[in-house]
Design a protein around this motif. Structure first.
Motif, PDB file in Angstrom:
ATOM      1  N   GLN A  10      55.897  48.987  47.661  1.00  0.00           N
ATOM      2  CA  GLN A  10      56.749  47.835  47.910  1.00  0.00           C
ATOM      3  C   GLN A  10      55.959  46.550  47.669  1.00  0.00           C
ATOM      4  OE1 GLN A  10      60.091  48.283  48.661  1.00  0.00           O
ATOM      5  NE2 GLN A  10      59.547  50.427  48.295  1.00  0.00           N
ATOM      6  N   PHE A  11      56.665  45.497  47.202  1.00  0.00           N
ATOM      7  CA  PHE A  11      56.001  44.224  46.965  1.00  0.00           C
ATOM      8  C   PHE A  11      55.517  43.617  48.280  1.00  0.00           C
ATOM      9  CE2 PHE A  11      58.576  44.314  43.025  1.00  0.00           C
ATOM     10  CZ  PHE A  11      57.536  44.142  42.125  1.00  0.00           C
ATOM     11  N   MET A  12      54.351  42.994  48.227  1.00  0.00           N
ATOM     12  CA  MET A  12      53.766  42.355  49.396  1.00  0.00           C
ATOM     13  C   MET A  12      53.842  40.837  49.195  1.00  0.00           C
ATOM     14  SD  MET A  12      50.491  44.840  50.175  1.00  0.00           S
ATOM     15  CE  MET A  12      49.697  44.544  48.591  1.00  0.00           C
ATOM     16  N   THR A  13      54.651  40.185  49.999  1.00  0.00           N
ATOM     17  CA  THR A  13      54.955  38.769  49.768  1.00  0.00           C
ATOM     18  C   THR A  13      53.821  37.840  50.166  1.00  0.00           C
ATOM     19  OG1 THR A  13      56.035  38.681  51.933  1.00  0.00           O
ATOM     20  CG2 THR A  13      57.432  39.124  50.013  1.00  0.00           C
ATOM     21  N   ASP A  14      52.978  38.249  51.110  1.00  0.00           N
ATOM     22  CA  ASP A  14      51.945  37.323  51.587  1.00  0.00           C
ATOM     23  C   ASP A  14      50.551  37.929  51.498  1.00  0.00           C
ATOM     24  OD1 ASP A  14      52.163  39.215  53.573  1.00  0.00           O
ATOM     25  OD2 ASP A  14      51.968  37.791  55.227  1.00  0.00           O
ATOM     26  N   PHE A  15      50.329  38.781  50.515  1.00  0.00           N
ATOM     27  CA  PHE A  15      49.019  39.420  50.367  1.00  0.00           C
ATOM     28  C   PHE A  15      47.990  38.343  50.041  1.00  0.00           C
ATOM     29  CE2 PHE A  15      45.815  42.085  48.164  1.00  0.00           C
ATOM     30  CZ  PHE A  15      45.587  43.004  49.180  1.00  0.00           C
ATOM     31  N   ARG A  16      47.012  38.173  50.914  1.00  0.00           N
ATOM     32  CA  ARG A  16      46.129  37.014  50.822  1.00  0.00           C
ATOM     33  C   ARG A  16      44.722  37.339  50.329  1.00  0.00           C
ATOM     34  NH1 ARG A  16      48.765  35.696  55.803  1.00  0.00           N
ATOM     35  NH2 ARG A  16      46.981  36.469  56.986  1.00  0.00           N
ATOM     36  N   PHE A  17      44.464  38.554  49.937  1.00  0.00           N
ATOM     37  CA  PHE A  17      43.132  38.852  49.415  1.00  0.00           C
ATOM     38  C   PHE A  17      42.957  38.184  48.051  1.00  0.00           C
ATOM     39  CE2 PHE A  17      40.430  41.584  46.722  1.00  0.00           C
ATOM     40  CZ  PHE A  17      39.227  41.320  47.357  1.00  0.00           C
ATOM     41  N   ASN A  18      41.953  37.339  47.949  1.00  0.00           N
ATOM     42  CA  ASN A  18      41.705  36.611  46.699  1.00  0.00           C
ATOM     43  C   ASN A  18      40.859  37.457  45.760  1.00  0.00           C
ATOM     44  OD1 ASN A  18      43.049  34.168  47.409  1.00  0.00           O
ATOM     45  ND2 ASN A  18      41.352  33.726  48.811  1.00  0.00           N
ATOM     46  N   PHE A  19      41.526  38.057  44.810  1.00  0.00           N
ATOM     47  CA  PHE A  19      40.870  38.960  43.867  1.00  0.00           C
ATOM     48  C   PHE A  19      40.113  38.151  42.820  1.00  0.00           C
ATOM     49  CE2 PHE A  19      40.622  41.920  40.317  1.00  0.00           C
ATOM     50  CZ  PHE A  19      40.310  43.115  40.948  1.00  0.00           C
ATOM     51  N   ASP A  20      38.814  38.347  42.743  1.00  0.00           N
ATOM     52  CA  ASP A  20      37.956  37.634  41.798  1.00  0.00           C
ATOM     53  C   ASP A  20      37.965  38.391  40.472  1.00  0.00           C
ATOM     54  OD1 ASP A  20      35.881  36.538  40.325  1.00  0.00           O
ATOM     55  OD2 ASP A  20      34.628  36.170  42.074  1.00  0.00           O
ATOM     56  N   ILE A  21      38.661  37.851  39.473  1.00  0.00           N
ATOM     57  CA  ILE A  21      38.837  38.549  38.199  1.00  0.00           C
ATOM     58  C   ILE A  21      37.490  38.887  37.568  1.00  0.00           C
ATOM     59  CG2 ILE A  21      39.938  38.470  35.939  1.00  0.00           C
ATOM     60  CD1 ILE A  21      41.892  38.388  38.263  1.00  0.00           C
ATOM     61  N   ASP A  22      36.567  37.935  37.605  1.00  0.00           N
ATOM     62  CA  ASP A  22      35.288  38.126  36.921  1.00  0.00           C
ATOM     63  C   ASP A  22      34.447  39.228  37.560  1.00  0.00           C
ATOM     64  OD1 ASP A  22      35.825  36.113  35.074  1.00  0.00           O
ATOM     65  OD2 ASP A  22      35.002  34.558  36.382  1.00  0.00           O
ATOM     66  N   ASN A  23      34.461  39.318  38.884  1.00  0.00           N
ATOM     67  CA  ASN A  23      33.562  40.243  39.570  1.00  0.00           C
ATOM     68  C   ASN A  23      34.223  41.515  40.077  1.00  0.00           C
ATOM     69  OD1 ASN A  23      31.226  38.556  39.369  1.00  0.00           O
ATOM     70  ND2 ASN A  23      32.072  37.262  40.992  1.00  0.00           N
ATOM     71  N   HIS A  24      35.530  41.489  40.263  1.00  0.00           N
ATOM     72  CA  HIS A  24      36.207  42.641  40.873  1.00  0.00           C
ATOM     73  C   HIS A  24      36.907  43.542  39.852  1.00  0.00           C
ATOM     74  CE1 HIS A  24      36.622  40.239  44.892  1.00  0.00           C
ATOM     75  NE2 HIS A  24      35.365  40.415  44.508  1.00  0.00           N
ATOM     76  N   LEU A  25      37.081  43.073  38.647  1.00  0.00           N
ATOM     77  CA  LEU A  25      37.802  43.847  37.636  1.00  0.00           C
ATOM     78  C   LEU A  25      36.816  44.590  36.753  1.00  0.00           C
ATOM     79  CD1 LEU A  25      40.749  44.347  36.701  1.00  0.00           C
ATOM     80  CD2 LEU A  25      40.395  42.537  35.007  1.00  0.00           C
ATOM     81  N   LEU A  26      37.000  45.904  36.642  1.00  0.00           N
ATOM     82  CA  LEU A  26      36.130  46.724  35.803  1.00  0.00           C
ATOM     83  C   LEU A  26      36.412  46.472  34.327  1.00  0.00           C
ATOM     84  CD1 LEU A  26      36.465  50.112  37.741  1.00  0.00           C
ATOM     85  CD2 LEU A  26      34.578  48.479  37.896  1.00  0.00           C
ATOM     86  N   GLY A  27      35.411  46.702  33.497  1.00  0.00           N
ATOM     87  CA  GLY A  27      35.597  46.585  32.050  1.00  0.00           C
ATOM     88  C   GLY A  27      35.379  45.176  31.533  1.00  0.00           C
ATOM     89  N   ASP A  28      35.784  44.963  30.278  1.00  0.00           N
ATOM     90  CA  ASP A  28      35.634  43.673  29.618  1.00  0.00           C
ATOM     91  C   ASP A  28      36.680  42.703  30.144  1.00  0.00           C
ATOM     92  OD1 ASP A  28      35.195  41.555  27.953  1.00  0.00           O
ATOM     93  OD2 ASP A  28      35.874  42.535  26.120  1.00  0.00           O
ATOM     94  N   ASN A  29      36.231  41.596  30.732  1.00  0.00           N
ATOM     95  CA  ASN A  29      37.149  40.647  31.356  1.00  0.00           C
ATOM     96  C   ASN A  29      37.245  39.339  30.597  1.00  0.00           C
ATOM     97  OD1 ASN A  29      37.396  42.563  33.397  1.00  0.00           O
ATOM     98  ND2 ASN A  29      35.712  41.675  34.564  1.00  0.00           N
ATOM     99  N   ASP A  30      37.028  39.387  29.299  1.00  0.00           N
ATOM    100  CA  ASP A  30      37.129  38.180  28.479  1.00  0.00           C
ATOM    101  C   ASP A  30      38.585  37.745  28.406  1.00  0.00           C
ATOM    102  OD1 ASP A  30      37.021  36.149  26.665  1.00  0.00           O
ATOM    103  OD2 ASP A  30      36.142  37.321  25.037  1.00  0.00           O
ATOM    104  N   SER A  31      38.894  36.607  28.989  1.00  0.00           N
ATOM    105  CA  SER A  31      40.289  36.143  29.034  1.00  0.00           C
ATOM    106  C   SER A  31      40.851  35.835  27.653  1.00  0.00           C
ATOM    107  CB  SER A  31      40.404  34.901  29.925  1.00  0.00           C
ATOM    108  OG  SER A  31      39.636  33.830  29.398  1.00  0.00           O
ATOM    109  N   GLU A  32      39.983  35.610  26.673  1.00  0.00           N
ATOM    110  CA  GLU A  32      40.463  35.315  25.331  1.00  0.00           C
ATOM    111  C   GLU A  32      41.063  36.546  24.667  1.00  0.00           C
ATOM    112  OE1 GLU A  32      40.616  32.298  24.004  1.00  0.00           O
ATOM    113  OE2 GLU A  32      39.829  31.532  25.897  1.00  0.00           O
TER     114      GLU A  32
END
Length: 553
Positions: A379-401
């Protein structure tokens, strides 16, 4: 500028394992995790197509079309030119989706269409049986595991004459729960750098019926018709949304899952030694804000997520908490346009759309953030407040380009207003599964918001309920969580009368009939005079539904 959320939980570091020659390295560990998930294989293909003549009734489907002729004569197959011309006379030119608009442009699509409500089968029951067999084969070939929940909804009858075509495109989500369209025709379908061509035209004179099926986010193209006519029934395959999932049962897992899970569990045993935050893994397919659900996952995405949800500890409890979210890139800037043009807003509710896409010129700001969180109960979480750090928390190549591709998911054009120039906003979306060890879950709970607390309550194992219950009562007492039937029912699982009494004192009114029914059962569950008195004080005696309730188990 680029903006990402600051992480309140993250402290990452290298830790000495006790052996000077074998210190654990965070980056290497994350790379190994990413490689392990990359190795999970899919069970199905992104598209499939084959001859289905053997499934079609011996005397062919008797199809009639409203307004075709006075005698209501069924269509013949192969389709004679005379009937094809009559079909065209009752059809409309087929448009296509452009942004949020539907437009006609024969340089992109040249075809005719007839609405589904004008197409009829002489024997609907027989045709539905035929269709069910075709859908079952398609679902199996695409590797889907929810065969009984997939329904085929007729979308259009399509007619392509000589010179007809449809340039490369992706389908939009026409119905909630849609996973892919089912169409008849010769198609070129592409996904993730692969291409497959389905061309049955050489058998068309033999009265052959054929079908292709593919996921909706695959790029596909209908090549020009060189002679004759191509007629097809376009169906949407839709996953039935029953609103319930069994989150406690082990879900199906990938091939060779036992060996893979053993290796993965060994690898993740070092998690809390290296970092104290969740990690994400990008999914391959595209998902919208409305169809990002576990039940709607496609191809290898489904295998990866089921693999993570299927990992168990020695007690048989889930090893990880598994959620999903969309990574959103928002670009705001100036469109590259002819300044002599004074068009209307592309998405202006107060005016008509100008009907076109716009090219971004100068980008003023770029924001990247995690949005549209889906909890472990799907189910969707309307107030999920964990700030996910894209650069450090996401596995793999995180080049936004390169992560988001070239084409935006949607765009918003605002024309000239007073002295201000036009503006253009682009949004790009990439889906990700996010997971973390259950041993870390209380730390996430204390920062993630009340919607996550409720979401996790729905899937928590019995061993987690006592600690979780104590935290929930603390939230209720501090007015950071609202009492509900779900919260009350799960608190009962802790079998702690003092916790329930504290929770009841936080609710001075009955928020719903569902809550009233749960409240009425408390005296049966605890056989306690204190509980009974508190129930009466909250007003449960005013509800006649008490005798209709069932025992809270």
């Amino acid at each position: 500028m680029t903006k990402s959320g600051d992480n309140n939980l993250s402290t990452t570091h290298d830790v000495d394992s006790g052996d000077d020659d074998n210190s654990l390295d965070l980056d290497e560990w994350k790379e190994e995790l990413n490689d392990a998930l990359d190795c999970i294989t899919k069970r199905g293909e992104y598209c499939t197509g084959k001859d289905i003549t053997s499934k079609v009734p011996r005397f062919q489907p008797s199809i009639t079309v409203d307004g075709l002729n006075d005698d209501n004569e069924p269509l013949a197959f192969p389709l004679p030119s005379s009937q094809a011309a009559m079909l065209r006379s009752v059809a409309d030119k087929a448009p296509f989706g452009k942004g949020l608009d539907t437009v006609l442009d024969e340089s992109v699509r040249k075809a005719w269409q007839i609405d589904a409500d004008k197409v009829h089968f002489a024997d609907e029951v027989q045709w539905q049986s035929v269709l069910n067999g075709i859908v079952s084969d398609a679902v199996s070939s695409l590797g889907m595991t929810y065969n009984n929940n997939v329904r085929a909804h007729l979308y259009k009858m399509l007619l392509y004459e000589k010179g007809g075509f449809f340039k490369k495109h992706k389908d939009t989500e026409k119905e909630k729960g849609i996973c892919h369209p089912l169409t008849g025709g010769a198609l070129v379908i592409e996904h993730a750098g692969e291409k497959k061509t389905f061309d049955f035209s050489s058998k068309s004179r033999e009265g052959i019926f054929f079908a292709t099926a593919f996921y909706a986010d695959c790029e596909h193209e209908l090549l020009p018709v060189e002679s004759g006519w191509r007629i097809c029934l376009a169906y949407n395959l839709v996953i039935a949304q029953n609103g319930t999932t069994n989150n406690n049962r082990p879900l199906p897992t990938a091939n060779d899952v036992t060996a893979q899970q053993k290796e993965f569990k060994s690898l993740t045993s070092n998690w809390t030694k290296l970092c104290d935050h969740p990690l994400g893994y990008r999914l391959e397919h595209n998902y919208t804000e409305t169809n990002l659900h576990f039940a709607n996952l496609k191809g290898r995405d489904r295998e990866v997520v089921e693999f993570l949800r299927g990992c168990r500890d020695q007690n048989g409890d889930p090893l990880f908490v598994v959620c999903m979210m969309l990574i959103e890139k928002h670009e705001s800037g100036m469109p590259d346009i002819d300044y002599g043009y004074r068009g209307r807003s592309f998405y202006d509710d107060c005016s008509e759309s100008d009907g076109g896409d716009h090219t971004m010129g100068e980008v003023h700001e770029t924001y990247i953030e995690a949005t549209n969180w889906v909890g472990p109960d799907d189910q969707f979480m309307t107030d999920f407040r964990f700030n996910f750090d894209i650069d450090n928390h996401l596995l793999g190549d995180n080049d936004s380009e390169t992560m988001f591709g070239e084409d935006p998911t949607r765009q918003d054009y605002e024309s000239y207003t007073g002295n201000a120039g036009p503006t253009l906003d682009y949004w790009y979306h990439v889906a990700s599964v996010v997971f973390w060890p259950r041993s870390m879950n209380m730390k996430v709970l204390k920062s993630a918001g009340s919607s996550y607390v409720v979401s996790y309550l729905n899937v928590a194992s019995p061993s987690e309920i006592p600690e979780l219950g104590s935290y929930i009562v603390t939230l209720l007492e501090s007015r950071k969580l609202t009492m509900s039937a779900t919260v009350l029912s799960r608190l009962c699982k802790a079998n702690d009368e003092s916790l329930v009494l504290r929770a009841l004192k936080c609710c001075q009114r009955i928020p719903s009939g569902e809550y009233a029914r749960a409240l009425a059962l408390l005296p049966r569950h605890f056989h306690s005079p204190e509980i009974r008195a508190e129930v009466l004080d909250t007003g449960c005696k005013e509800y006649s539904c008490c005798n209709q309730a069932t025992y809270i188990s």
